[in-house]
Every structure is written in structure tokens, then in C-alpha cells.
Design a protein around this motif. Structure first.
Motif, PDB file in Angstrom:
ATOM      1  N   PRO A 164       0.799  -1.231   0.000  1.00 18.81           N
ATOM      2  CA  PRO A 164       0.000   0.000   0.000  1.00 18.81           C
ATOM      3  C   PRO A 164       0.831   1.280   0.000  1.00 18.81           C
ATOM      4  N   MET A 165       2.084   1.194   0.452  1.00 16.28           N
ATOM      5  CA  MET A 165       2.956   2.366   0.479  1.00 16.28           C
ATOM      6  C   MET A 165       3.765   2.518  -0.807  1.00 16.28           C
ATOM      7  N   MET A 166       3.547   1.638  -1.771  1.00 20.36           N
ATOM      8  CA  MET A 166       4.353   1.668  -2.991  1.00 20.36           C
ATOM      9  C   MET A 166       4.161   2.976  -3.765  1.00 20.36           C
ATOM     10  N   GLY A 167       2.976   3.551  -3.695  1.00 13.90           N
ATOM     11  CA  GLY A 167       2.724   4.794  -4.411  1.00 13.90           C
ATOM     12  C   GLY A 167       3.619   5.922  -3.943  1.00 13.90           C
ATOM     13  N   LEU A 168       3.815   6.033  -2.625  1.00 14.68           N
ATOM     14  CA  LEU A 168       4.663   7.079  -2.075  1.00 14.68           C
ATOM     15  C   LEU A 168       6.111   6.887  -2.513  1.00 14.68           C
ATOM     16  N   ALA A 169       6.607   5.648  -2.441  1.00 19.58           N
ATOM     17  CA  ALA A 169       7.997   5.372  -2.820  1.00 19.58           C
ATOM     18  C   ALA A 169       8.241   5.689  -4.291  1.00 19.58           C
ATOM     19  N   PHE A 170       7.313   5.283  -5.148  1.00 14.27           N
ATOM     20  CA  PHE A 170       7.495   5.525  -6.580  1.00 14.27           C
ATOM     21  C   PHE A 170       7.254   6.984  -6.944  1.00 14.27           C
ATOM     22  N   MET A 171       6.411   7.665  -6.180  1.00 12.26           N
ATOM     23  CA  MET A 171       6.196   9.086  -6.415  1.00 12.26           C
ATOM     24  C   MET A 171       7.497   9.858  -6.172  1.00 12.26           C
ATOM     25  N   ILE A 172       8.215   9.505  -5.134  1.00 12.48           N
ATOM     26  CA  ILE A 172       9.485  10.185  -4.838  1.00 12.48           C
ATOM     27  C   ILE A 172      10.485   9.950  -5.969  1.00 12.48           C
ATOM     28  N   LYS A 173      10.530   8.721  -6.489  1.00 11.83           N
ATOM     29  CA  LYS A 173      11.441   8.434  -7.596  1.00 11.83           C
ATOM     30  C   LYS A 173      11.017   9.178  -8.858  1.00 11.83           C
ATOM     31  N   ALA A 174       9.702   9.263  -9.091  1.00 15.31           N
ATOM     32  CA  ALA A 174       9.210  10.007 -10.248  1.00 15.31           C
ATOM     33  C   ALA A 174       9.554  11.484 -10.119  1.00 15.31           C
ATOM     34  N   PHE A 175       9.413  12.026  -8.904  1.00 19.34           N
ATOM     35  CA  PHE A 175       9.727  13.431  -8.661  1.00 19.34           C
ATOM     36  C   PHE A 175      11.217  13.686  -8.887  1.00 19.34           C
ATOM     37  N   ALA A 176      12.054  12.768  -8.418  1.00 16.73           N
ATOM     38  CA  ALA A 176      13.498  12.898  -8.636  1.00 16.73           C
ATOM     39  C   ALA A 176      13.816  12.858 -10.127  1.00 16.73           C
ATOM     40  N   ALA A 177      13.131  11.976 -10.871  1.00 10.49           N
ATOM     41  CA  ALA A 177      13.353  11.877 -12.316  1.00 10.49           C
ATOM     42  C   ALA A 177      12.930  13.156 -13.027  1.00 10.49           C
ATOM     43  N   VAL A 178      11.812  13.747 -12.592  1.00 13.76           N
ATOM     44  CA  VAL A 178      11.338  15.000 -13.180  1.00 13.76           C
ATOM     45  C   VAL A 178      12.348  16.116 -12.935  1.00 13.76           C
ATOM     46  N   LEU A 179      12.844  16.225 -11.707  1.00 12.95           N
ATOM     47  CA  LEU A 179      13.840  17.254 -11.391  1.00 12.95           C
ATOM     48  C   LEU A 179      15.128  17.041 -12.179  1.00 12.95           C
ATOM     49  N   TYR A 200      19.133  -0.006   1.063  1.00 14.91           N
ATOM     50  CA  TYR A 200      19.277   1.452   1.042  1.00 14.91           C
ATOM     51  C   TYR A 200      19.243   2.028  -0.375  1.00 14.91           C
ATOM     52  N   LYS A 201      18.873   1.228  -1.347  1.00  9.83           N
ATOM     53  CA  LYS A 201      18.968   1.715  -2.724  1.00  9.83           C
ATOM     54  C   LYS A 201      17.982   2.855  -3.010  1.00  9.83           C
ATOM     55  N   ASP A 202      16.855   2.912  -2.267  1.00  7.06           N
ATOM     56  CA  ASP A 202      15.911   4.008  -2.460  1.00  7.06           C
ATOM     57  C   ASP A 202      16.493   5.346  -2.018  1.00  7.06           C
ATOM     58  N   LEU A 203      17.569   5.286  -1.239  1.00  6.42           N
ATOM     59  CA  LEU A 203      18.216   6.515  -0.771  1.00  6.42           C
ATOM     60  C   LEU A 203      18.747   7.348  -1.931  1.00  6.42           C
ATOM     61  N   SER A 204      19.070   6.682  -3.032  1.00  8.06           N
ATOM     62  CA  SER A 204      19.656   7.387  -4.174  1.00  8.06           C
ATOM     63  C   SER A 204      18.734   8.464  -4.721  1.00  8.06           C
ATOM     64  N   ALA A 205      17.420   8.225  -4.684  1.00  3.41           N
ATOM     65  CA  ALA A 205      16.472   9.219  -5.191  1.00  3.41           C
ATOM     66  C   ALA A 205      16.528  10.491  -4.357  1.00  3.41           C
ATOM     67  N   PHE A 206      16.591  10.337  -3.029  1.00  9.24           N
ATOM     68  CA  PHE A 206      16.660  11.511  -2.152  1.00  9.24           C
ATOM     69  C   PHE A 206      17.967  12.270  -2.369  1.00  9.24           C
ATOM     70  N   VAL A 207      19.070  11.533  -2.453  1.00  5.63           N
ATOM     71  CA  VAL A 207      20.365  12.179  -2.654  1.00  5.63           C
ATOM     72  C   VAL A 207      20.391  12.927  -3.978  1.00  5.63           C
ATOM     73  N   LEU A 208      19.812  12.310  -5.005  1.00  7.89           N
ATOM     74  CA  LEU A 208      19.801  12.936  -6.322  1.00  7.89           C
ATOM     75  C   LEU A 208      18.972  14.217  -6.327  1.00  7.89           C
ATOM     76  N   ILE A 209      17.832  14.212  -5.641  1.00  7.02           N
ATOM     77  CA  ILE A 209      16.999  15.417  -5.540  1.00  7.02           C
ATOM     78  C   ILE A 209      17.815  16.568  -4.942  1.00  7.02           C
ATOM     79  N   ILE A 210      18.532  16.283  -3.865  1.00  5.15           N
ATOM     80  CA  ILE A 210      19.321  17.321  -3.190  1.00  5.15           C
ATOM     81  C   ILE A 210      20.424  17.844  -4.111  1.00  5.15           C
ATOM     82  N   LEU A 211      21.129  16.930  -4.781  1.00  7.72           N
ATOM     83  CA  LEU A 211      22.232  17.342  -5.653  1.00  7.72           C
ATOM     84  C   LEU A 211      21.741  18.171  -6.836  1.00  7.72           C
ATOM     85  N   VAL A 212      20.638  17.747  -7.430  1.00  8.69           N
ATOM     86  CA  VAL A 212      20.102  18.491  -8.573  1.00  8.69           C
ATOM     87  C   VAL A 212      19.673  19.887  -8.141  1.00  8.69           C
TER      88      VAL A 212
END
Length: 290
Positions: A214-229, A261-273
Motif C-alpha cells: 500500500p505504500m508503494m505509491g509514495l515510494a514511486f512518487m518520490i522516484k518520479a519526482f526525482a526523475a522529473v527534477l 538502502y537503494k531508495d536513498l539514491s532518489a533523495f540524494v539525487l533530488i538534493i544534488l540536482v
């Protein structure tokens, strides 16, 4: 071979992340806000297939995809008509808060009906084939082929059809598009439909290769947001590039850090971008759908 295997896995996942990101950036291009409820359309796409493949419908897995897509399209259109449409003249922060609230509502409805346990599909397509020491499953092949098909159709839609050209015109200036006689209402309906189809299809494809949560939407939304940025906010092809990059980075990263910890990459990428290139790789100051 190990790194090549990780690269292949990253491309497979990245193609699906790109589907999420493209739907998200199309909504932003037209309406100028980030729809955080987009993630729940992803989850409802995955769970919608499970719904129609289970009691009382008992449809075959692939036969359940079409009604699941229709369900998510209805949810997307209701979002627009009942929430975002009435708020279209509000401040962007109002739309943002509304989308977050809607995200909690849709996620709660999902948990209420399906529960919080992990679920999975029943399919016979999990066998893998070996190509020169590289293993790839039939599910992953389907994910790649369907992602390519979606992006080919999107390219043809945006460049060869009247509605696609209308979408690009509205994304450049909704006021001027209205003056030139373009129906912004029809464009709005079409954009929400395309966004929903991309979200639901991507959710189903990833759920084939993983579990339903049920939480998959939130996790994939963050990755989608990182991809958009990463690709550039409002740039459709930038979102495609960003999605591929996210998939490759997170999978290649498992060679150096724990897979947990592989999902951490999306957060790190958002910050770097945001720090070093806030306009993204293909972003520009002009905006509009590209």
C-alpha cells in the motif's frame, strides 16, 4: 558481468520509472503544480489488476489490466473534476496541499480494502533466460517492450496528432491557446487520462517484478519526482531520461551499498540536482511541454 547485470536491471526499472515521471511532468506542464496524489494512481493501477483478477471477477491477469486502467482513469478524472478543477485559480501551494491530502485519502482507501500485508500476482512468467551470462526474466522483457511501446505512442501523439499539438500549445500558454480556439477542457481531460494510463501501467509492470505494498505509491512518487527534477521540470523527454538515470543509479549503487538502502539514491539525487542544476539536464527557463 555482475555490473552489466546491474545495468540491465537498472534500465528495466528506469523505463518504468520514466512512465511515472512523464505522467507527472505532463500534469505540471499544463496545470503548473506537482500532483503528489500521482503516486496513488500508480498503486491503484497495481492493486486494480489484483482486484479484477481476484474474487468476484476472476479475470486472467492480463485480462484484468484493461478494467484496472479504466478504474484509474476514473479516479484521475474525479481528482480533476472534484478537487483540482475547482481549485485551478488558487495558489500553487493550495493545489500542493490538496494533492497531499488526496494522496492520504486514496492510500487509506487502498489499505482499508486490501489491508496492509504484502501481496503478489500469480503468474508463470517469472522464468529467466540467459544471454551471454546475463539473466533476464520474461517479465523484465515485457516491461522493456511495453515501456518502449508507450514512449513510441507518446512521441507520435505529441508530434503527429492535433490533440498532441494542442497539449503543447496549452502548456506554453493556456490563455493564448484559449484565444486561438483550443478547447482547454478537452486538453485537460486528455492529459489526465494519459497521465493515469502511464501511472497505472507502470504500477502494474513494476508489481509484476516485485510485491504490492500500500505504500508503494509514495515510494514511486518520490522516484518520479526525482526523475522529473533531474530531466527538467515540464520536459517530457527529460522525464524519460531522468527515469532511466534513477533506475540505473539505484541498481548500480547496490554494488557498493546494501540493497535495503537503494531508495536513498532518489533523495540524494533530488538534493544534488537542486543544489547544482535546479533546471535539470534538459530543463530551460521557458517551460512548456517538450
Amino acid at each position: 558481468m555482475y555490473y552489466l547485470q546491474l545495468l540491465i536491471n537498472g534500465i528495466v526499472a528506469g523505463g518504468v520509472y520514466a512512465l511515472f515521471a512523464v505522467g507527472l511532468t505532463m500534469i505540471y506542464s499544463i496545470f503548473r503544480f506537482i500532483n503528489f496524489a500521482h503516486g496513488e494512481l500508480i498503486a491503484w493501477g497495481a492493486y486494480g489488476v489484483l482486484l479484477f483478477a481476484s474474487t468476484p471477477f476472476h479475470l486472467p491477469l492480463w485480462g484484468a489490466v484493461v478494467p484496472a486502467l479504466l478504474l484509474v482513469i476514473v479516479l484521475a478524472q474525479l481528482q480533476n473534476k472534484l478537487v483540482f478543477g475547482p481549485l485551478k485559480n488558487s495558489q500553487p501551494v493550495t493545489l500542493l496541499i490538496a494533492s497531499i491530502g488526496l494522496s492520504f485519502l486514496l492510500r487509506g482507501a487502498l489499505q482499508l480494502y486490501f489491508g496492509s500485508d504484502l501481496r503478489s500476482y500469480t503468474t508463470v512468467f517469472y522464468e529467466s533466460i540467459e544471454l551471454g551470462g546475463i539473466f533476464i526474466t520474461y517479465v523484465q522483457i515485457a516491461m522493456v517492450l511495453l515501456s518502449l511501446l508507450f514512449f513510441l505512442l507518446l512521441y507520435l501523439l505529441l508530434t503527429k496528432t492535433l490533440i498532441g499539438k494542442s497539449m503543447r500549445a496549452v502548456s506554453d500558454s493556456i490563455e493564448l491557446a484559449g484565444i486561438y480556439g483550443i478547447s482547454t477542457k478537452k486538453v485537460s481531460i486528455f492529459v489526465w487520462t494519459i497521465s493515469a494510463v502511464f501511472a497505472a501501467s507502470g504500477g502494474f509492470l513494476l508489481a509484476l517484478d516485485t510485491n504490492l505494498d500500500p505504500m508503494m505509491g509514495l515510494a514511486f512518487m518520490i522516484k518520479a519526482f526525482a526523475a522529473v527534477l533531474l530531466g527538467g521540470v515540464g520536459n517530457v523527454w527529460g522525464a524519460l531520461l531522468g527515469g532511466l538515470c534513477i533506475g540505473i543509479i539505484e541498481n548500480m549503487g547496490t554494488a557498493f551499498i546494501s540493497p535495503g538502502y537503494k531508495d536513498l539514491s532518489a533523495f540524494v539525487l533530488i538534493i544534488l540536482v537542486l543544489l547544482f542544476r535546479p533546471q535539470g539536464i534538459l530543463g530551460s527557463a521557458t517551460g512548456g511541454m517538450r
